[in-house]
Design a protein around this motif. Structure first.
Motif, mmCIF file in Angstrom:
data_model
loop_
_atom_site.group_PDB
_atom_site.id
_atom_site.type_symbol
_atom_site.label_atom_id
_atom_site.label_comp_id
_atom_site.label_asym_id
_atom_site.label_seq_id
_atom_site.Cartn_x
_atom_site.Cartn_y
_atom_site.Cartn_z
ATOM 1 N N ALA A 172 13.922 27.387 87.444
ATOM 2 C CA ALA A 172 13.007 28.347 86.828
ATOM 3 C C ALA A 172 13.450 29.773 87.100
ATOM 4 O O ALA A 172 13.349 30.645 86.218
ATOM 5 C CB ALA A 172 11.597 28.111 87.352
ATOM 6 N N HIS A 173 13.934 30.042 88.324
ATOM 7 C CA HIS A 173 14.433 31.389 88.643
ATOM 8 C C HIS A 173 15.628 31.738 87.771
ATOM 9 O O HIS A 173 15.762 32.883 87.309
ATOM 10 C CB HIS A 173 14.815 31.463 90.123
ATOM 11 C CG HIS A 173 13.651 31.734 91.033
ATOM 12 N ND1 HIS A 173 12.828 32.830 90.878
ATOM 13 C CD2 HIS A 173 13.175 31.045 92.113
ATOM 14 C CE1 HIS A 173 11.895 32.813 91.818
ATOM 15 N NE2 HIS A 173 12.078 31.744 92.572
ATOM 16 N N ILE A 174 16.508 30.776 87.532
ATOM 17 C CA ILE A 174 17.681 31.032 86.688
ATOM 18 C C ILE A 174 17.250 31.395 85.270
ATOM 19 O O ILE A 174 17.868 32.242 84.599
ATOM 20 C CB ILE A 174 18.607 29.789 86.680
ATOM 21 C CG1 ILE A 174 19.217 29.593 88.072
ATOM 22 C CG2 ILE A 174 19.708 29.929 85.630
ATOM 23 C CD1 ILE A 174 20.033 28.328 88.207
ATOM 24 N N ASP A 175 16.152 30.768 84.801
ATOM 25 C CA ASP A 175 15.643 31.056 83.460
ATOM 26 C C ASP A 175 14.818 32.338 83.414
ATOM 27 O O ASP A 175 14.283 32.688 82.349
ATOM 28 C CB ASP A 175 14.774 29.893 82.968
ATOM 29 C CG ASP A 175 15.605 28.643 82.723
ATOM 30 O OD1 ASP A 175 16.828 28.782 82.500
ATOM 31 O OD2 ASP A 175 15.035 27.527 82.762
ATOM 32 N N GLY A 176 14.685 33.010 84.556
ATOM 33 C CA GLY A 176 13.989 34.295 84.583
ATOM 34 C C GLY A 176 12.514 34.223 84.917
ATOM 35 O O GLY A 176 11.798 35.213 84.754
ATOM 36 N N ALA A 177 12.050 33.076 85.383
ATOM 37 C CA ALA A 177 10.627 32.935 85.717
ATOM 38 C C ALA A 177 10.327 33.576 87.061
ATOM 39 O O ALA A 177 11.125 33.496 88.001
ATOM 40 C CB ALA A 177 10.238 31.460 85.740
ATOM 41 N N GLY A 178 9.162 34.212 87.154
ATOM 42 C CA GLY A 178 8.706 34.772 88.423
ATOM 43 C C GLY A 178 7.909 33.749 89.217
ATOM 44 O O GLY A 178 7.675 32.625 88.761
ATOM 45 N N GLU A 179 7.456 34.150 90.400
ATOM 46 C CA GLU A 179 6.735 33.217 91.264
ATOM 47 C C GLU A 179 5.401 32.769 90.641
ATOM 48 O O GLU A 179 5.031 31.602 90.746
ATOM 49 C CB GLU A 179 6.483 33.861 92.632
ATOM 50 C CG GLU A 179 7.727 34.077 93.464
ATOM 51 C CD GLU A 179 8.368 32.773 93.905
ATOM 52 O OE1 GLU A 179 7.643 31.777 94.029
ATOM 53 O OE2 GLU A 179 9.591 32.745 94.113
ATOM 54 N N PHE A 180 4.711 33.704 90.006
ATOM 55 C CA PHE A 180 3.429 33.326 89.401
ATOM 56 C C PHE A 180 3.636 32.358 88.239
ATOM 57 O O PHE A 180 2.852 31.412 88.060
ATOM 58 C CB PHE A 180 2.685 34.570 88.920
ATOM 59 C CG PHE A 180 1.284 34.292 88.462
ATOM 60 C CD1 PHE A 180 0.272 34.056 89.382
ATOM 61 C CD2 PHE A 180 0.972 34.244 87.107
ATOM 62 C CE1 PHE A 180 -1.024 33.785 88.972
ATOM 63 C CE2 PHE A 180 -0.318 33.976 86.683
ATOM 64 C CZ PHE A 180 -1.324 33.741 87.618
ATOM 65 N N THR A 181 4.687 32.569 87.467
ATOM 66 C CA THR A 181 5.002 31.648 86.368
ATOM 67 C C THR A 181 5.382 30.284 86.908
ATOM 68 O O THR A 181 4.981 29.244 86.350
ATOM 69 C CB THR A 181 6.145 32.211 85.510
ATOM 70 O OG1 THR A 181 5.774 33.495 84.997
ATOM 71 C CG2 THR A 181 6.467 31.276 84.352
ATOM 72 N N ILE A 182 6.128 30.252 87.992
ATOM 73 C CA ILE A 182 6.501 28.975 88.615
ATOM 74 C C ILE A 182 5.259 28.235 89.093
ATOM 75 O O ILE A 182 5.139 27.017 88.928
ATOM 76 C CB ILE A 182 7.475 29.223 89.786
ATOM 77 C CG1 ILE A 182 8.815 29.735 89.257
ATOM 78 C CG2 ILE A 182 7.668 27.959 90.607
ATOM 79 C CD1 ILE A 182 9.788 30.121 90.345
ATOM 80 N N LEU A 183 4.327 28.986 89.656
ATOM 81 C CA LEU A 183 3.091 28.358 90.136
ATOM 82 C C LEU A 183 2.294 27.760 88.987
ATOM 83 O O LEU A 183 1.858 26.600 89.063
ATOM 84 C CB LEU A 183 2.246 29.398 90.880
ATOM 85 C CG LEU A 183 0.820 28.970 91.264
ATOM 86 C CD1 LEU A 183 0.852 27.780 92.217
ATOM 87 C CD2 LEU A 183 0.059 30.127 91.875
ATOM 88 N N THR A 184 2.095 28.544 87.920
ATOM 89 C CA THR A 184 1.216 28.092 86.840
ATOM 90 C C THR A 184 1.889 27.102 85.902
ATOM 91 O O THR A 184 1.226 26.203 85.363
ATOM 92 C CB THR A 184 0.721 29.301 86.027
ATOM 93 O OG1 THR A 184 1.850 30.061 85.555
ATOM 94 C CG2 THR A 184 -0.153 30.194 86.901
ATOM 95 N N ARG A 185 3.198 27.224 85.680
ATOM 96 C CA ARG A 185 3.883 26.383 84.696
ATOM 97 C C ARG A 185 4.549 25.150 85.311
ATOM 98 O O ARG A 185 4.774 24.163 84.605
ATOM 99 C CB ARG A 185 4.950 27.215 83.974
ATOM 100 C CG ARG A 185 4.422 28.390 83.189
ATOM 101 C CD ARG A 185 3.669 27.940 81.935
ATOM 102 N NE ARG A 185 3.214 29.076 81.150
ATOM 103 C CZ ARG A 185 3.954 29.677 80.223
ATOM 104 N NH1 ARG A 185 5.189 29.265 79.998
ATOM 105 N NH2 ARG A 185 3.453 30.691 79.540
ATOM 106 N N ILE A 186 4.862 25.193 86.613
ATOM 107 C CA ILE A 186 5.602 24.089 87.218
ATOM 108 C C ILE A 186 4.806 23.423 88.340
ATOM 109 O O ILE A 186 4.581 22.207 88.319
ATOM 110 C CB ILE A 186 6.966 24.583 87.763
ATOM 111 C CG1 ILE A 186 7.827 25.102 86.609
ATOM 112 C CG2 ILE A 186 7.689 23.472 88.512
ATOM 113 C CD1 ILE A 186 9.145 25.679 87.038
ATOM 114 N N ALA A 187 4.383 24.227 89.322
ATOM 115 C CA ALA A 187 3.755 23.641 90.511
ATOM 116 C C ALA A 187 2.392 23.019 90.195
ATOM 117 O O ALA A 187 2.119 21.869 90.567
ATOM 118 C CB ALA A 187 3.631 24.695 91.607
ATOM 119 N N LEU A 188 1.529 23.751 89.498
ATOM 120 C CA LEU A 188 0.175 23.255 89.253
ATOM 121 C C LEU A 188 0.138 21.985 88.396
ATOM 122 O O LEU A 188 -0.616 21.055 88.718
ATOM 123 C CB LEU A 188 -0.683 24.349 88.625
ATOM 124 C CG LEU A 188 -1.079 25.509 89.549
ATOM 125 C CD1 LEU A 188 -1.991 26.486 88.827
ATOM 126 C CD2 LEU A 188 -1.769 24.979 90.802
#
Length: 286
Positions: A172-188
């Motif tokens: 996700a970081h490689i695709d330019g996602a921030g921490e909040f995006t990672i939380l809402t789109r991947i982790a949750l």
């Protein structure tokens, strides 16, 4: 070589023990529910002990819901449960996810402070002064904000987040996602079992809110269901001491207990599978 006879006897012993535990757990619920549906005259005739009612009446429930305070208390408790659980989950996730990230600066200190608060608290009087100082005394938020975050639930959620593959975050970081995006789109989306588990713990706590209402709320219009039920139990005991057989004191008492417990009991079977899974994953991963 395993002795099959001994193994069979051991299984029988285990099943007998589990059946005994089930009976011990279910019998009080059956007793309370049966008495609440039994005519008061029959309860008196049986000395207050009824397991299976021979006659069924909803008189106690009609009296209970005929009281003005019960619907109002239901509304207060429902608001505290729904809004409080939402606040609990949002704050717990926003705290647990950063703590699960090993690159967080000062992570060890934050975890230490959180665990420290789990073992030591400021006490009732300092907490009361904080609630008063923040201006939420004698408001419905006094039953939500002071217990908005549970240390145990945060640690369970943190352990779950730590068990998620780090490769997902790196991609996700490689695709330019921030921490909040990672939380809402991947982790949750991957955390539904632990969110249901933590949410159930919070929901039960909010539904059964009692001490914050007693300590921080004096307005009777803001009394939650548990406070009203306690008042009914105390008034029923007072009525029984006056030997007033016209008032269904015991059945009314049991009906109030059923009304206070039934919503949680009804919801639990639907989330029990996720509860077990979430607790195991949240406790063992990491």
């Amino acid at each position: 070589m395993v002795n099959r006879g001994s193994e069979r006897y051991f299984d029988i012993l285990i099943y007998c023990f589990l059946i005994l535990i089930a009976v011990v757990a279910v019998f009080p619920l059956l007793y309370v529910f049966s008495v609440s549906l039994t005519p008061y005259s029959e309860v008196l005739r049986n000395g207050g002990f009824v397991v299976i009612p021979h006659k069924i009446t909803f008189e106690a429930y009609r009296l209970l819901f005929g009281m003005e305070s019960i619907p109002r208390a239901f509304g207060v408790t429902a608001f505290v449960t729904v809004v409080g659980t939402a606040v609990n989950l949002i704050l717990s996730v926003l705290l647990a996810f950063p703590l699960s990230r090993k690159k967080l600066k000062g992570r060890g200190l934050f975890i230490f402070l959180i665990v420290f608060s789990m073992m030591f608290s400021g006490g009732l009087i300092p907490t009361y002064l904080v609630v008063k100082g923040t201006g939420i005394l004698n408001t419905i938020w006094a039953m939500i904000i002071p217990g908005a975050v549970s240390t145990f639930n945060v640690l369970v959620a943190k352990t779950f987040f730590e068990g998620l593959p780090e490769e997902l975050y790196e991609s996700a970081h490689i695709d330019g996602a921030g921490e909040f995006t990672i939380l809402t789109r991947i982790a949750l989306p991957l955390s539904i079992p632990v969110l249901l588990t933590v949410g159930l713990f919070y929901m039960v706590g909010n539904w059964n809110v009692f001490f914050p209402a007693v300590f921080y709320v004096t307005d009777t219009d803001l009394n939650p269901l548990q406070v009203i039920v306690r008042g009914l139990l105390m008034s029923a005991e007072s009525a029984e001491s006056n030997v007033d057989a016209t008032l269904p004191t015991n059945t009314l008492r049991m009906a109030s207990v059923v009304v206070a417990c039934l919503p949680v009991i009804a919801i639990y079977p639907f989330v029990q599978k996720h509860l077990t899974k979430g607790m195991l994953i949240g406790a063992l991963k990491g």
